[in-house]
Design an enzyme around this catalytic site. Sequence first.
Site, short mmCIF file in Angstrom:
data_model
loop_
_atom_site.label_atom_id
_atom_site.label_comp_id
_atom_site.label_asym_id
_atom_site.label_seq_id
_atom_site.Cartn_x
_atom_site.Cartn_y
_atom_site.Cartn_z
N ASP A 164 -31.40 -0.85 -34.29
CA ASP A 164 -32.75 -0.30 -34.43
C ASP A 164 -33.74 -1.39 -34.81
OD1 ASP A 164 -31.41 -0.47 -36.86
OD2 ASP A 164 -32.15 1.44 -37.65
N ASP A 205 -33.54 -2.87 -20.89
CA ASP A 205 -34.76 -2.31 -20.29
C ASP A 205 -35.98 -2.66 -21.14
OD1 ASP A 205 -33.34 -1.12 -18.23
OD2 ASP A 205 -34.37 0.80 -18.39
N LYS A 255 -24.39 -1.56 -35.12
CA LYS A 255 -24.89 -0.53 -36.05
C LYS A 255 -23.85 -0.42 -37.18
CE LYS A 255 -27.81 2.75 -37.22
NZ LYS A 255 -29.22 2.47 -37.64
N TYR A 283 -19.46 4.21 -22.52
CA TYR A 283 -19.46 4.48 -21.08
C TYR A 283 -18.07 4.85 -20.57
CZ TYR A 283 -24.19 2.90 -19.91
OH TYR A 283 -25.55 2.77 -19.78
N ASP A 287 -27.64 -1.59 -22.65
CA ASP A 287 -28.35 -0.87 -21.60
C ASP A 287 -29.79 -0.60 -22.05
OD1 ASP A 287 -28.73 0.71 -19.23
OD2 ASP A 287 -28.56 2.50 -20.49
#
Length: 352
Positions: free
Chosen positions: A224, A252, A191, A141, A248
């Site tokens: 993942d 959700d 990751k 970001y 983020d």
Amino acid sequence: MKLCVALLAGDGIGPEVTAQAVAVLEAVCRSRSHQLEIASGLIGAAAIRAAGDPLPPETLTLAKSSGAVLLGAVGHPEFDALPPEKRPEKGLLRLRKELHVFANLRPAICFQALESFSPLRPEIVHGTNLLLVRELTGGLYYGTPRGISQENGEPRAVNTMAYSRSEIERIARMGFKLARGRKKRVVSVDKANVLENSQLWRETVTQLGAAEFPDVQLEHMLVDSCAMQIIQNPRRFDVVVTENLFGDILSDEAAVLTGSIGMLPSASLGEHTGLYEPVHGSAPDIAGKGIANPIGTILSAAMMLRHSFGLEQEAAAVEAAVTKVIDSGLRPKDLQGSASTEELGKAVLQAL
Ligand code: IPM
Ligand code: MG
């Protein structure tokens, strides 16, 4: 106690949902003899229209001089075609950075009465109570270099994912500490099979855990795989710590499995002023209709009472009132009911 709160209602349903949360804060303060001082400021599209800036200097000064900030939502389709730099969202991103709120707490708790609203089967979602701790002021970001340039006759876009060891340590420390007050289990998400950034993340979290939090169980998970396991078995998670963009996305996902994103609060914490906002966005499609779900914002106000003002009993009272309203069967539109924003707010006040 005196509570100074900056109210940044923002765009879309922001003003409607924050009005209900303010009413709840007022009621709590009145009944427990606290002094509540609320000052409003502009942010997002509303601020662009009024002042040509999604975070005008007065708003920033107000926020910084307050004990806590209550924010509704930012974003409006009118600005969808503009580059990130000029969009309403930039106001929120700058506010987070300026307030140094590096830790974003997003609890995803499934109310028992709402289990049937989850897209997952009730027996899978039953008992879900996870706390996502998202790094909020670093990573993709904010990393530089960033931007779009022309190279070899075509546009080329760059963003940078950067974290220093100290940035990773402070968010991991927050996650571990919060886990100590819960089930003492942390899942750190990265990751690391692909990104150097995640290698440093994993190494840092591992070392910090061993040195300072040997009593907390630490597990590493690839992002993942985490996305998959949140759906397969949400109950297995207690505290999830992760970087900004992964957080983020996962927040959700975690939010929607509890039935509706409209129910979920968040707290963004740093060194001084905390920032509190519902997880949902500005929802321009239902703005002004009086049907938005105010519960996420009311629960954000509860988090404010707890984390910024240390008023645990007051926070718990608001949360208990919300549970009572949900148990009573009153439902907003996003939970297939017909209760208006105001009716829900009033019901919470009554339950208080
Ligand atoms: C969130 C939102 C914001 C983000 C947007 C509005 C900039 O999606 O708070 O999750 O990406 O952080
Ligand atoms: Mg988001």
